[in-house]
Design a protein around this motif. Structure first.
Motif, PDB file in Angstrom:
ATOM      1  N   SER A  96      52.986  52.698  50.093  1.00  0.00           N
ATOM      2  CA  SER A  96      51.587  52.590  49.657  1.00  0.00           C
ATOM      3  C   SER A  96      50.583  52.842  50.778  1.00  0.00           C
ATOM      4  CB  SER A  96      51.336  51.201  49.072  1.00  0.00           C
ATOM      5  OG  SER A  96      51.624  50.192  50.033  1.00  0.00           O
ATOM      6  N   THR A  97      51.043  53.108  51.990  1.00  0.00           N
ATOM      7  CA  THR A  97      50.126  53.312  53.118  1.00  0.00           C
ATOM      8  C   THR A  97      49.142  54.441  52.823  1.00  0.00           C
ATOM      9  OG1 THR A  97      51.829  52.575  54.659  1.00  0.00           O
ATOM     10  CG2 THR A  97      49.994  53.813  55.583  1.00  0.00           C
ATOM     11  N   SER A  98      47.883  54.219  53.170  1.00  0.00           N
ATOM     12  CA  SER A  98      46.843  55.195  52.840  1.00  0.00           C
ATOM     13  C   SER A  98      47.025  56.489  53.635  1.00  0.00           C
ATOM     14  CB  SER A  98      45.459  54.618  53.152  1.00  0.00           C
ATOM     15  OG  SER A  98      45.278  54.499  54.549  1.00  0.00           O
ATOM     16  N   PRO A  99      46.607  57.612  53.051  1.00  0.00           N
ATOM     17  CA  PRO A  99      46.692  58.899  53.766  1.00  0.00           C
ATOM     18  C   PRO A  99      45.915  58.887  55.073  1.00  0.00           C
ATOM     19  CG  PRO A  99      46.229  59.257  51.428  1.00  0.00           C
ATOM     20  CD  PRO A  99      46.111  57.783  51.667  1.00  0.00           C
ATOM     21  N   GLU A 100      44.800  58.137  55.126  1.00  0.00           N
ATOM     22  CA  GLU A 100      43.999  58.076  56.344  1.00  0.00           C
ATOM     23  C   GLU A 100      44.809  57.491  57.510  1.00  0.00           C
ATOM     24  OE1 GLU A 100      41.309  58.239  52.869  1.00  0.00           O
ATOM     25  OE2 GLU A 100      43.008  56.963  53.390  1.00  0.00           O
ATOM     26  N   LYS A 101      45.576  56.440  57.220  1.00  0.00           N
ATOM     27  CA  LYS A 101      46.397  55.828  58.268  1.00  0.00           C
ATOM     28  C   LYS A 101      47.503  56.781  58.725  1.00  0.00           C
ATOM     29  CE  LYS A 101      45.957  50.950  57.013  1.00  0.00           C
ATOM     30  NZ  LYS A 101      46.739  49.759  56.590  1.00  0.00           N
ATOM     31  N   ALA A 148      35.152  53.501  56.859  1.00  0.00           N
ATOM     32  CA  ALA A 148      33.958  53.954  56.140  1.00  0.00           C
ATOM     33  C   ALA A 148      34.194  54.033  54.639  1.00  0.00           C
ATOM     34  CB  ALA A 148      33.522  55.319  56.680  1.00  0.00           C
ATOM     35  N   GLY A 149      35.401  54.384  54.242  1.00  0.00           N
ATOM     36  CA  GLY A 149      35.710  54.501  52.820  1.00  0.00           C
ATOM     37  C   GLY A 149      36.249  53.244  52.189  1.00  0.00           C
ATOM     38  N   TYR A 186      35.854  49.086  53.765  1.00  0.00           N
ATOM     39  CA  TYR A 186      35.010  47.913  53.969  1.00  0.00           C
ATOM     40  C   TYR A 186      33.513  48.216  53.916  1.00  0.00           C
ATOM     41  CZ  TYR A 186      39.374  45.889  55.787  1.00  0.00           C
ATOM     42  OH  TYR A 186      40.654  45.447  55.943  1.00  0.00           O
ATOM     43  N   TYR A 187      33.139  49.451  54.211  1.00  0.00           N
ATOM     44  CA  TYR A 187      31.716  49.808  54.197  1.00  0.00           C
ATOM     45  C   TYR A 187      31.315  50.565  52.939  1.00  0.00           C
ATOM     46  CZ  TYR A 187      31.542  48.292  59.041  1.00  0.00           C
ATOM     47  OH  TYR A 187      31.597  47.528  60.190  1.00  0.00           O
ATOM     48  N   ASP A 188      32.227  50.660  51.985  1.00  0.00           N
ATOM     49  CA  ASP A 188      31.951  51.344  50.728  1.00  0.00           C
ATOM     50  C   ASP A 188      31.750  50.307  49.623  1.00  0.00           C
ATOM     51  OD1 ASP A 188      33.167  52.557  48.020  1.00  0.00           O
ATOM     52  OD2 ASP A 188      32.319  54.189  49.211  1.00  0.00           O
ATOM     53  N   ASP A 189      30.555  50.269  49.041  1.00  0.00           N
ATOM     54  CA  ASP A 189      30.225  49.238  48.044  1.00  0.00           C
ATOM     55  C   ASP A 189      31.137  49.288  46.828  1.00  0.00           C
ATOM     56  OD1 ASP A 189      28.166  48.258  49.613  1.00  0.00           O
ATOM     57  OD2 ASP A 189      26.618  49.455  48.625  1.00  0.00           O
ATOM     58  N   ASP A 190      31.485  50.480  46.388  1.00  0.00           N
ATOM     59  CA  ASP A 190      32.354  50.605  45.208  1.00  0.00           C
ATOM     60  C   ASP A 190      33.749  50.061  45.501  1.00  0.00           C
ATOM     61  OD1 ASP A 190      30.309  51.732  43.725  1.00  0.00           O
ATOM     62  OD2 ASP A 190      30.871  53.796  44.231  1.00  0.00           O
ATOM     63  N   TRP A 191      34.255  50.372  46.681  1.00  0.00           N
ATOM     64  CA  TRP A 191      35.588  49.892  47.066  1.00  0.00           C
ATOM     65  C   TRP A 191      35.596  48.369  47.141  1.00  0.00           C
ATOM     66  CZ3 TRP A 191      38.076  47.048  50.793  1.00  0.00           C
ATOM     67  CH2 TRP A 191      39.450  47.252  50.957  1.00  0.00           C
ATOM     68  N   VAL A 192      34.566  47.803  47.745  1.00  0.00           N
ATOM     69  CA  VAL A 192      34.461  46.348  47.872  1.00  0.00           C
ATOM     70  C   VAL A 192      34.351  45.697  46.494  1.00  0.00           C
ATOM     71  CG1 VAL A 192      32.954  44.470  48.661  1.00  0.00           C
ATOM     72  CG2 VAL A 192      33.499  46.375  50.206  1.00  0.00           C
ATOM     73  N   SER A 193      33.532  46.275  45.633  1.00  0.00           N
ATOM     74  CA  SER A 193      33.340  45.727  44.292  1.00  0.00           C
ATOM     75  C   SER A 193      34.633  45.759  43.487  1.00  0.00           C
ATOM     76  CB  SER A 193      32.244  46.510  43.564  1.00  0.00           C
ATOM     77  OG  SER A 193      32.065  46.021  42.260  1.00  0.00           O
ATOM     78  N   ALA A 194      35.423  46.820  43.667  1.00  0.00           N
ATOM     79  CA  ALA A 194      36.680  46.950  42.926  1.00  0.00           C
ATOM     80  C   ALA A 194      37.672  45.849  43.293  1.00  0.00           C
ATOM     81  CB  ALA A 194      37.297  48.317  43.204  1.00  0.00           C
ATOM     82  N   ARG A 195      37.499  45.239  44.440  1.00  0.00           N
ATOM     83  CA  ARG A 195      38.367  44.141  44.848  1.00  0.00           C
ATOM     84  C   ARG A 195      37.807  42.778  44.465  1.00  0.00           C
ATOM     85  NH1 ARG A 195      39.459  48.491  46.298  1.00  0.00           N
ATOM     86  NH2 ARG A 195      41.487  49.123  47.094  1.00  0.00           N
ATOM     87  N   GLY A 196      36.690  42.774  43.765  1.00  0.00           N
ATOM     88  CA  GLY A 196      36.121  41.529  43.281  1.00  0.00           C
ATOM     89  C   GLY A 196      35.436  40.696  44.329  1.00  0.00           C
ATOM     90  N   TRP A 197      35.068  41.313  45.444  1.00  0.00           N
ATOM     91  CA  TRP A 197      34.408  40.579  46.523  1.00  0.00           C
ATOM     92  C   TRP A 197      32.900  40.553  46.324  1.00  0.00           C
ATOM     93  CZ3 TRP A 197      37.351  43.517  50.963  1.00  0.00           C
ATOM     94  CH2 TRP A 197      38.653  43.008  51.065  1.00  0.00           C
TER      95      TRP A 197
END
Length: 365
Positions: free
Chosen positions: A116-121, A331-332, A334-345
């Motif tokens: 599951s490791t992200s392509p960026e990593k 940037a994509g 912890y600093y992305d509002d949609d990504w953060v919202s999708a985790r329920g934070w």
């Protein structure tokens, strides 16, 4: 003639090892003293907060020190030789840094990562010269890395076992020695607290041992994200404590208490909500322009809580924590509002709490 061959071989091996160690030491000389930034607090509080910026290392994170120490440890113990394949179980910053040093020494590097490791990593590891071997589930990383190293006659760096012993806490220009040296001319040169997270446990072990060795009154606090086993293991004195939950704050937190975690050198542990960590790094960027990863936010929340406690007790002094890595790689996330919202934070209540703290010096849970 026959007697000369072993000596010649030993001379060649010794020469290669000597060159390898010299290359690592040269890197240490170039990159050891990272900056110690001041976080803006009201001067009348009498409390100073410093951020040791480990993001400026050549590989962009605190793990640069760890990777260099782990490889040096293998070299001086006679486990790494010319042509040795280095193997690790890591999908993050440690693997990036180890790949960098392996390429410097002309050694192959292979890291075991979850499917599951992200392509960026993956791109960061491969850019640094490493190769990735995938497993599913992620908990199989350790055993698979050990197997691969044995299969190819390589060396398993094993950050989670060797981190605490690979770093010389007495000196060798370790991070603790660097911090105390940089504080020498400040108004509170001996910090009241050092605040760090735990991924392997190596950083907290280094600081904790160093302050005891130097007989400083400094206390060490370890901050732990949601779902991590370190807090429960420390609280209950249970080295076998597990949660089975992977951390959502990269670089810190583990589903099990790792062998390198040394609870006896820690004075306090603080649990930090994941949403608070992300709110804190966003606040850090706005207040200082320093762009950092989520683990830095965890550190910052812990530091704020301890500062509030010091103020309530009428204490003055200094606190040091770390910028563990740069924010650009997040940037994509912890600093992305949609990504953060999708985790329920929901970051808002944590941000409000921190803003209130910075105005009043009080922390309300």
């Amino acid at each position: 003639m026959d007697r000369a061959r072993p000596a010649s071989t030993l001379e060649r091996v010794s020469s290669w090892t000597s060159t390898a160690i010299a290359l690592l030491e040269a890197d240490a000389t170039r990159s050891a003293d990272t900056h110690l930034h001041i976080f803006p607090l009201p001067r009348e509080w009498g409390i100073d907060l410093y951020l040791k910026d480990e993001s400026v290392h050549p590989t962009g994170s605190l793990k640069h020190r760890l990777a260099r120490s782990l490889i040096l440890y293998g070299l001086v113990n006679g486990r790494i030789h010319e042509g040795t394949t280095l193997v690790e179980a890591s999908s993050g910053s440690t693997a990036v840094s180890e790949a960098y040093f392996a390429r410097m020494l002309g050694l192959p590097f292979l890291t075991v990562v979850p499917r599951s490791t992200s392509p960026e990593k993956i791109q960061l590891i491969e850019f640094a010269g490493g190769r990735c071997h995938y497993v599913e589930p992620g908990s199989d990383m350790y055993g698979e890395a050990e197997r691969l190293a044995a299969e190819c006659g390589g060396y398993y760096l094993d950050q989670f076992t060797y981190a605490e012993r690979a770093t010389d806490w007495r000196g060798n220009n370790n991070i603790a020695e660097s911090v105390f040296s940089q504080l020498a001319l400040e108004r509170h040169p001996i910090p009241s607290w050092i605040v760090v997270g735990a991924g392997t446990g190596g950083t907290s072990a280094t600081f904790g041992r160093y302050v005891k060795y130097r007989r400083h009154a400094t206390r060490v606090a370890v901050v732990d994200p949601e779902g991590s086993a370190f807090f429960g293991g420390w609280r209950d004195g249970d080295a076998g404590h597990t949660t089975g939950t992977p951390s959502r704050i990269e670089g810190i937190g583990r589903p099990r208490v790792e062998p390198s975690f040394v609870p006896g050198v820690i004075d306090e542990m603080l649990q930090v909500p994941d949403a608070a960590s992300i709110a804190a790094v966003r606040l850090l960027r706005e207040r200082t322009l320093h762009w950092a990863g989520g683990s830095t936010g965890t550190n910052l929340v812990g530091a704020f809580r301890l500062i509030a406690r010091m103020r309530a007790a009428g204490e003055q002094g200094s606190i040091v924590t770390l910028i563990c890595d740069g924010g650009a790689r997040y940037a994509g996330t912890y600093y992305d509002d949609d990504w953060v919202s999708a985790r329920g934070w929901d970051l808002a209540p944590h941000r409000e709490r921190m803003e209130r703290f910075l105005e009043s010096g009080t922390w309300v849970e």
